[in-house]
Structures are given as structure tokens and as C-alpha cells.
Design a protein around this motif. Structure first.
Motif, short mmCIF file in Angstrom:
data_model
loop_
_atom_site.label_atom_id
_atom_site.label_comp_id
_atom_site.label_asym_id
_atom_site.label_seq_id
_atom_site.Cartn_x
_atom_site.Cartn_y
_atom_site.Cartn_z
N THR A 75 0.84 -1.20 0.00
CA THR A 75 0.00 0.00 0.00
C THR A 75 0.87 1.24 0.00
OG1 THR A 75 -1.77 -1.13 1.23
CG2 THR A 75 -1.76 1.28 1.30
N LEU A 76 0.49 2.20 -0.84
CA LEU A 76 1.10 3.52 -0.82
C LEU A 76 0.08 4.47 -0.21
CD1 LEU A 76 2.77 3.53 -4.35
CD2 LEU A 76 3.91 3.31 -2.14
N LEU A 77 0.37 4.93 1.01
CA LEU A 77 -0.50 5.86 1.72
C LEU A 77 0.04 7.27 1.45
CD1 LEU A 77 -2.84 6.54 3.60
CD2 LEU A 77 -1.33 6.00 5.55
N ILE A 78 -0.60 7.95 0.52
CA ILE A 78 -0.17 9.26 0.04
C ILE A 78 -0.88 10.32 0.89
CG2 ILE A 78 -0.07 10.74 -2.01
CD1 ILE A 78 -0.84 7.97 -3.54
N HIS A 79 -0.13 11.28 1.39
CA HIS A 79 -0.75 12.29 2.27
C HIS A 79 -0.24 13.69 1.95
CE1 HIS A 79 2.87 11.65 4.85
NE2 HIS A 79 2.68 10.40 4.49
N PRO A 80 -0.80 14.30 0.90
CA PRO A 80 -0.32 15.60 0.46
C PRO A 80 -0.65 16.76 1.39
CG PRO A 80 -2.13 14.85 -0.93
CD PRO A 80 -1.80 13.73 0.00
N GLU A 91 10.10 12.71 11.74
CA GLU A 91 9.71 12.44 13.13
C GLU A 91 8.49 11.53 13.19
OE1 GLU A 91 9.35 16.01 15.46
OE2 GLU A 91 11.34 16.70 14.84
N PHE A 92 7.57 11.68 12.24
CA PHE A 92 6.36 10.86 12.23
C PHE A 92 6.69 9.38 11.96
CE2 PHE A 92 2.54 8.95 10.41
CZ PHE A 92 1.57 9.36 11.33
N LEU A 93 7.80 9.12 11.34
CA LEU A 93 8.18 7.72 11.05
C LEU A 93 8.32 6.91 12.33
CD1 LEU A 93 10.68 8.22 8.12
CD2 LEU A 93 8.25 7.62 8.01
N GLU A 94 8.72 7.54 13.42
CA GLU A 94 8.78 6.83 14.71
C GLU A 94 7.37 6.46 15.16
OE1 GLU A 94 10.25 7.64 19.25
OE2 GLU A 94 11.43 8.51 17.62
N VAL A 95 6.42 7.35 14.96
CA VAL A 95 5.01 7.06 15.26
C VAL A 95 4.54 5.88 14.41
CG1 VAL A 95 2.65 7.97 15.15
CG2 VAL A 95 4.52 9.43 15.96
N ALA A 96 4.91 5.89 13.13
CA ALA A 96 4.51 4.81 12.23
C ALA A 96 5.08 3.47 12.71
CB ALA A 96 4.97 5.11 10.81
N VAL A 111 7.16 -0.21 7.35
CA VAL A 111 6.85 1.05 6.70
C VAL A 111 8.13 1.64 6.11
CG1 VAL A 111 5.93 3.38 7.04
CG2 VAL A 111 4.96 1.47 8.35
N ALA A 112 8.07 1.94 4.81
CA ALA A 112 9.16 2.65 4.14
C ALA A 112 8.67 4.07 3.86
CB ALA A 112 9.53 1.94 2.85
N SER A 113 9.59 4.98 3.63
CA SER A 113 9.21 6.38 3.51
C SER A 113 9.71 7.02 2.22
CB SER A 113 9.74 7.15 4.71
OG SER A 113 11.15 7.05 4.78
N PHE A 114 8.82 7.85 1.67
CA PHE A 114 9.15 8.63 0.48
C PHE A 114 8.60 10.03 0.68
CE2 PHE A 114 8.94 4.23 -0.80
CZ PHE A 114 10.13 4.07 -1.48
N HIS A 115 9.35 11.03 0.22
CA HIS A 115 8.96 12.41 0.46
C HIS A 115 9.55 13.30 -0.65
CE1 HIS A 115 8.64 16.29 2.53
NE2 HIS A 115 7.75 15.70 3.32
N PRO A 116 8.84 14.35 -1.05
CA PRO A 116 9.37 15.22 -2.10
C PRO A 116 10.68 15.92 -1.73
CG PRO A 116 7.09 15.81 -1.57
CD PRO A 116 7.50 14.73 -0.63
N HIS A 117 10.96 16.04 -0.43
CA HIS A 117 12.18 16.71 0.03
C HIS A 117 13.09 15.74 0.80
CE1 HIS A 117 10.22 20.34 -1.26
NE2 HIS A 117 9.19 20.05 -0.49
N PHE A 118 12.97 14.46 0.49
CA PHE A 118 13.78 13.46 1.19
C PHE A 118 15.25 13.84 1.11
CE2 PHE A 118 16.17 9.69 1.94
CZ PHE A 118 15.44 9.00 2.89
N PRO A 138 4.37 13.39 0.20
CA PRO A 138 4.75 12.52 1.31
C PRO A 138 3.97 11.22 1.23
CG PRO A 138 4.33 14.76 2.09
CD PRO A 138 3.87 14.70 0.65
N THR A 139 4.68 10.11 1.36
CA THR A 139 4.06 8.80 1.17
C THR A 139 4.66 7.79 2.14
OG1 THR A 139 3.73 9.27 -1.19
CG2 THR A 139 3.67 6.95 -0.52
N LEU A 140 3.77 7.05 2.79
CA LEU A 140 4.19 5.91 3.61
C LEU A 140 3.92 4.66 2.81
CD1 LEU A 140 2.66 7.07 7.02
CD2 LEU A 140 5.05 7.21 6.29
N HIS A 141 4.94 3.86 2.62
CA HIS A 141 4.83 2.62 1.85
C HIS A 141 4.74 1.46 2.84
CE1 HIS A 141 6.80 -0.19 -1.34
NE2 HIS A 141 5.55 -0.50 -1.09
N LEU A 142 3.60 0.80 2.84
CA LEU A 142 3.37 -0.33 3.74
C LEU A 142 3.67 -1.60 2.97
CD1 LEU A 142 -0.05 0.91 5.19
CD2 LEU A 142 2.28 1.66 5.76
#
Length: 184
Positions: A75-80, A91-96, A111-118, A138-142
Motif C-alpha cells: 500500500t502507498l499511503l499518500i498524504h499531500p 519524526e512521524f516515522l517513529e510514530v509509524a 513502513v518505508a518512507s518517500f517524500h518530495p524533500h527526502f 509525502p508517502t508511507l509505503h506499507l
């Protein structure tokens, strides 16, 4: 603030990124098969606050857990609308990760992470190597860990993927990356 994309626009941009960069440049040799089989779930969160995103993350982790892997493998959880700042996202990745643990999904989903400003630690913001993890939003990859295990078993030199990606992006350059997404 720029207007947020519609869910369809966010999914279309993310699918384009997946097809042209992740699969097209072979940044993830495992992505092509699940994409081709239609096993990638694209979900756009309408969250504007981290707490709302957390609720969406819980729902999507549970959906992935309960789904047949043949139907939904990842799953790609996209959160613009939330966590546009990379440091807030980071910081939210710790919550994830804590949420995965709270749902007793450690060893089952990660959970893997992708972001426009990674930006990797120790790199300049415009360093092309950062683009390995840059997505349109910003996208969380499950990911199912069983799928990762199968993919790694089928790709014996998985440790070389990162180095290969860096070489690919060094050769491509920032202008080449931008050209991938230029409209014809």
C-alpha cells in the motif's frame, strides 16, 4: 499554501513516479511485478494533521494485514495535506513504527518512507542521491515482510541495489530526473 491535489491527481502523479522512476529506472527491482499484477493499493489521506494521518495509517495497516496478498501486496499511503516539512515527516516515522508494534505487526508489515524533500543524512538538499526516496507527495509505503523475503530470495544480490541506484542517479543527474516527468 498551494492548493492540494485531488485524490485522483495525487494517485496519477504517484503512479507516474512509480512507473517512470521506481520501475523505469529499476530503483526497486521488486516493484514491477506487484505493479503489473495490480497488487499496489493507492490510498490518499485527506489528513491535515498528524493525528488524522495516524488514524488513516492504522486503518491501512489493518486493511493490508487482513487482505489477501494476491489482491493487495503493498500500500502507498499518500498524504499531500500533512507533513510537507521533511523533518516533521521524519519524526512521524517513529510514530509509524510504534503503530506497527502496537498492532502486533512487527515481522509482518514494515513502513518505508518517500517524500518530495527526502534527504539522506550528510547530503546536500540538491544531491541527486536523495532522489532514490523522493516522491511527488509525502508517502508511507506499507510492505509485507513475506513479500520482501520472497523478492530478496529471487534477487540474490539485494545489497547492491542501493549502490546501483546511486550510480543510476549520478549518471542521470537532476536534469535527467526532471525530464522523466516532463509532459510530452
Amino acid at each position: 499554501m498551494d492548493a492540494l491535489p485531488t485524490p485522483d491527481e495525487a494517485i496519477d502523479a504517484t503512479r507516474c513516479w512509480l512507473e517512470r522512476a521506481v520501475i523505469g529506472l529499476n530503483l526497486c527491482p521488486f516493484a514491477k511485478a506487484v505493479h503489473k499484477k495490480g497488487q499496489v493499493r493507492y490510498v490518499v489521506s485527506e489528513a491535515t494533521q498528524p493525528l488524522q494521518l495516524h488514524a488513516d495509517l492504522v486503518r491501512e495497516l489493518e486493511t493490508l494485514r487482513d487482505a489477501d496478498p494476491e489482491a493487495i501486496d503493498t500500500t502507498l499511503l499518500i498524504h499531500p495535506g500533512v507533513l510537507a516539512d521533511f523533518m516533521d515527516f521524519n519524526e512521524f516515522l517513529e510514530v509509524a513504527d510504534d503503530t506497527v508494534a502496537d498492532l502486533a505487526l512487527e515481522g509482518e508489515i514494515q513502513v518505508a518512507s518517500f517524500h518530495p524533500h527526502f534527504q539522506f543524512e550528510g547530503t546536500a538538499p540538491d544531491d541527486v542521491t536523495n532522489f532514490t526516496n523522493r516522491s511527488p507527495f509525502p508517502t508511507l509505503h506499507l510492505l509485507r515482510e513475506a513479500s520482501i523475503d520472497r523478492a530478496v530470495a529471487a534477487f540474490p544480490d539485494a545489497a547492491s541495489i542501493f549502490e546501483t541506484n546511486i550510480a543510476t542517479l549520478d549518471k542521470l543527474g537532476v536534469e535527467g530526473w526532471q525530464a522523466l516527468f516532463a509532459k510530452p
